[in-house]
Design a protein around this motif. Structure first.
Motif, PDB file in Angstrom:
ATOM      1  N   UNK A 192       0.838  -1.556   0.013  1.00  0.00           N
ATOM      2  CA  UNK A 192      -0.064   0.089   0.032  1.00  0.00           C
ATOM      3  C   UNK A 192       0.800   1.148  -0.088  1.00  0.00           C
ATOM      4  N   UNK A 193       0.481   2.336  -0.582  1.00  0.00           N
ATOM      5  CA  UNK A 193       1.104   3.524  -0.839  1.00  0.00           C
ATOM      6  C   UNK A 193       0.461   4.648   0.175  1.00  0.00           C
ATOM      7  N   UNK A 194       1.600   5.047   1.055  1.00  0.00           N
ATOM      8  CA  UNK A 194       1.184   6.168   2.089  1.00  0.00           C
ATOM      9  C   UNK A 194       1.597   7.531   1.243  1.00  0.00           C
ATOM     10  N   UNK A 195       2.529   7.588   0.558  1.00  0.00           N
ATOM     11  CA  UNK A 195       3.126   8.821   0.038  1.00  0.00           C
ATOM     12  C   UNK A 195       2.858   8.935  -1.618  1.00  0.00           C
ATOM     13  N   UNK A 196       2.425  10.076  -2.104  1.00  0.00           N
ATOM     14  CA  UNK A 196       2.033   9.899  -3.532  1.00  0.00           C
ATOM     15  C   UNK A 196       3.131  10.456  -4.525  1.00  0.00           C
ATOM     16  N   UNK A 197       4.467  10.899  -3.870  1.00  0.00           N
ATOM     17  CA  UNK A 197       5.446  11.406  -4.805  1.00  0.00           C
ATOM     18  C   UNK A 197       6.037  10.427  -5.686  1.00  0.00           C
ATOM     19  N   UNK A 198       6.484  11.053  -6.805  1.00  0.00           N
ATOM     20  CA  UNK A 198       7.015  10.397  -8.048  1.00  0.00           C
ATOM     21  C   UNK A 198       7.969   9.114  -7.765  1.00  0.00           C
ATOM     22  N   UNK A 199       8.865   9.418  -6.693  1.00  0.00           N
ATOM     23  CA  UNK A 199       9.808   8.220  -6.282  1.00  0.00           C
ATOM     24  C   UNK A 199       9.209   7.005  -5.691  1.00  0.00           C
ATOM     25  N   UNK A 200       8.228   7.311  -4.805  1.00  0.00           N
ATOM     26  CA  UNK A 200       7.301   6.352  -4.371  1.00  0.00           C
ATOM     27  C   UNK A 200       6.646   5.459  -5.285  1.00  0.00           C
ATOM     28  N   UNK A 201       6.013   6.290  -6.235  1.00  0.00           N
ATOM     29  CA  UNK A 201       5.267   5.519  -7.149  1.00  0.00           C
ATOM     30  C   UNK A 201       5.867   4.546  -8.256  1.00  0.00           C
ATOM     31  N   UNK A 202       6.930   5.226  -8.451  1.00  0.00           N
ATOM     32  CA  UNK A 202       7.897   4.337  -9.349  1.00  0.00           C
ATOM     33  C   UNK A 202       8.414   2.906  -8.635  1.00  0.00           C
ATOM     34  N   UNK A 203       8.752   2.958  -7.331  1.00  0.00           N
ATOM     35  CA  UNK A 203       9.222   1.832  -6.891  1.00  0.00           C
ATOM     36  C   UNK A 203       7.887   0.896  -6.550  1.00  0.00           C
ATOM     37  N   UNK A 204       6.652   1.417  -6.231  1.00  0.00           N
ATOM     38  CA  UNK A 204       5.477   0.550  -6.231  1.00  0.00           C
ATOM     39  C   UNK A 204       5.149  -0.072  -7.464  1.00  0.00           C
ATOM     40  N   UNK A 205       5.400   1.017  -8.774  1.00  0.00           N
ATOM     41  CA  UNK A 205       4.804   0.341  -9.905  1.00  0.00           C
ATOM     42  C   UNK A 205       5.613  -0.949 -10.306  1.00  0.00           C
ATOM     43  N   UNK A 206       6.846  -0.825  -9.797  1.00  0.00           N
ATOM     44  CA  UNK A 206       7.865  -1.870 -10.456  1.00  0.00           C
ATOM     45  C   UNK A 206       7.531  -3.106  -9.399  1.00  0.00           C
ATOM     46  N   UNK A 207       7.364  -3.082  -8.389  1.00  0.00           N
ATOM     47  CA  UNK A 207       6.944  -4.284  -7.226  1.00  0.00           C
ATOM     48  C   UNK A 207       5.730  -5.004  -7.768  1.00  0.00           C
ATOM     49  N   UNK A 208       4.699  -4.129  -8.467  1.00  0.00           N
ATOM     50  CA  UNK A 208       3.498  -4.686  -8.850  1.00  0.00           C
ATOM     51  C   UNK A 208       3.487  -5.404 -10.462  1.00  0.00           C
ATOM     52  N   UNK A 209       4.503  -4.823 -10.879  1.00  0.00           N
ATOM     53  CA  UNK A 209       4.574  -5.040 -12.605  1.00  0.00           C
ATOM     54  C   UNK A 209       5.019  -6.403 -12.819  1.00  0.00           C
ATOM     55  N   UNK A 210       4.506  -6.865 -14.035  1.00  0.00           N
ATOM     56  CA  UNK A 210       5.130  -8.145 -14.508  1.00  0.00           C
ATOM     57  C   UNK A 210       6.576  -8.289 -14.358  1.00  0.00           C
ATOM     58  N   UNK A 211       7.146  -7.524 -14.832  1.00  0.00           N
ATOM     59  CA  UNK A 211       8.813  -7.580 -14.943  1.00  0.00           C
ATOM     60  C   UNK A 211       9.243  -7.837 -13.358  1.00  0.00           C
ATOM     61  N   UNK A 212       8.800  -6.829 -12.352  1.00  0.00           N
ATOM     62  CA  UNK A 212       9.157  -6.839 -11.178  1.00  0.00           C
ATOM     63  C   UNK A 212       8.849  -8.178 -10.300  1.00  0.00           C
TER      64      UNK A 212
END
Length: 430
Positions: free
Chosen positions: A308-328
């Motif tokens: 889950x995401x507490x902070x909406x800044x770009x760097x946090x979204x980038x990490x989150x997106x990778x963890x949930x992605x097919x590639x990650x």
């Protein structure tokens, strides 16, 4: 839960940093630095040891600027950080029931419709929603999955024909939430004897704790554990579910206060992490042949570690997106086994990336098999107060002489009734 106020320590610190950056830019002729956006991404998760090392390899593979904190006492650490106004950017935890309270307090960022995960890759039951206003959005996605409703045994001994009370490897101890292995037994019994619809109603808070299917599951577990006197219950209460320190879990390392070797363990797929260098000598079968009152599987209990995401800044979204992605997810799962940490994904797009180990391949296939309903761990989706009452009651019931669970079930029901105002999960089974 306490909201983070505009005057929280975090807000004050960031405001001070921002003011200093602006002043420095004005004085020195340099553009201001947004320190809030530039600081490392903080991640709080339950993994330590080899599991933490594997997870950090995933983050390092993309060169992310991060700070990782792994702890078994995750819920206490998270609550203290939120109350201090310094929550992690990303939290990963199994308790979506607990996360739902943060979402209801407006502390989590919605994930749907923002390109942070691919909904088609996470079918039911992997994105449950909560009742109430927060149920309009998805706030959590599983980044690691586990298969339950299984029994482990030592492959060299062959699949046991039956398992007596004295032969089960059972430990209820845990640094963070003692008693949860007992809830897995009861949940599996309820799922297999009453079916997924009844199980889902109970997990959603729509079926009372003194209802006949629930009482039957508790009695079946009590009869199984107490069939050979006080020894097995005592062992279960004295042992940690991970086994003794430095040993290879309960299945390969033995139990406290007895020289007898247990022969089978009702435990999730993450048990492989506990077996250490003996993991390659373990095999599993569906739990139903060993559960009283069951025959063929009527469902599979599964669990996940939800991000889950507490902070909406770009760097946090980038990490989150990778963890949930097919590639990650593919990269993380490909580290399974070699790193000493078993990793499985709920992302249906990654397939089975393990060409070597047949046991690991079967776990991955079973997790994605939709021929029988998959149901999330019931205690994980319940409000925290109900979950904790469940754990405590299971241990007290096991320690008691009798096999009637009703006194403890009535106690849980009192907590359940009080917590009806809290968010409860929907879409528990898929």
């Amino acid at each position: 839960m306490l909201r983070i106020s505009p005057l929280s320590p975090l807000s004050r610190a960031l405001a001070t940093a921002a003011a200093a950056a602006v002043l420095a830019g004005c004085v020195g002729g340099q553009p201001p630095v947004d320190e809030a956006a530039d600081r490392p991404v903080t991640v709080l998760a339950p993994w330590t040891g080899p599991q933490a090392e594997t997870f950090e390899r995933v983050l390092e593979s993309e060169g992310f600027d991060y700070v990782y904190q792994g702890t078994a006492a995750q819920r206490e650490v998270l609550l203290s950080q939120v109350q201090a106004g310094t929550p992690p950017d990303i939290v990963i935890m199994p308790g979506v029931g607990e996360l739902s309270e943060y979402a209801a307090d407006g502390l989590l960022e919605p994930l749907d419709g923002r390109g942070l995960y691919e909904p088609a890759h996470y079918g039911a039951p992997w994105t449950p929603r909560a009742t109430g206003k927060s149920g309009r959005h998805v706030y959590w996605v599983p980044v690691r999955a586990a298969l339950k409703s299984i029994v482990w045994y030592r492959a060299a001994n062959g699949r046991p024909a039956s398992v007596g009370a004295r032969e089960w490897c059972v430990g209820l101890g845990d640094d963070g939430a003692a008693g949860w292995p007992a809830s897995d037994w009861i949940e599996d019994l309820l799922l297999q004897t009453a079916g997924p619809r009844t199980y889902a109603r109970w997990a959603r808070g729509e079926l009372g704790w003194t209802a006949e299917p629930v009482v039957r599951a508790w009695r079946a577990w009590g009869s199984l554990m107490k069939a050979n006197g006080p020894g097995p219950p005592r062992w279960a209460l004295l042992n940690d579910h991970r086994g003794a320190a430095g040993e290879r879990g309960l299945l390969f390392g033995g139990r406290a206060e007895t020289d007898e070797r247990c022969v089978a363990e009702h435990q999730g797929s993450f048990a492989l992490d506990l077996y250490g260098d003996a993991a390659g000598r373990a095999d599993y079968v569906p739990s139903t042949p060993y559960l009283p009152g069951t025959t063929a599987p009527r469902g599979r209990e599964v669990s996940g570690d939800f991000a889950a995401l507490f902070d909406d800044r770009d760097k946090a979204r980038e990490v989150f997106r990778f963890l949930a992605s097919r590639e990650g997810q593919w990269f993380w799962a490909s580290l399974s086994g070699a790193s000493g940490s078993s990793v499985y994904s709920a992302n249906s797009a990654i397939g089975v990336p393990w060409p070597e180990d047949p046991v690991t391949r079967r776990i991955a296939r079973d997790l994605n098999d939709t021929s029988v309903p998959r149901c999330l761990d019931a205690s994980d989706v319940m409000p925290p107060a109900v979950r904790d009452a469940f754990y405590d009651a299971a241990m007290q019931y096991l320690a008691a002489d009798g096999r009637d669970p009703l006194p403890w079930l009535r106690d849980i029901q009192l907590v359940h009734d009080h917590e009806k105002r809290r968010p409860w999960m929907t879409d528990v089974c898929g």
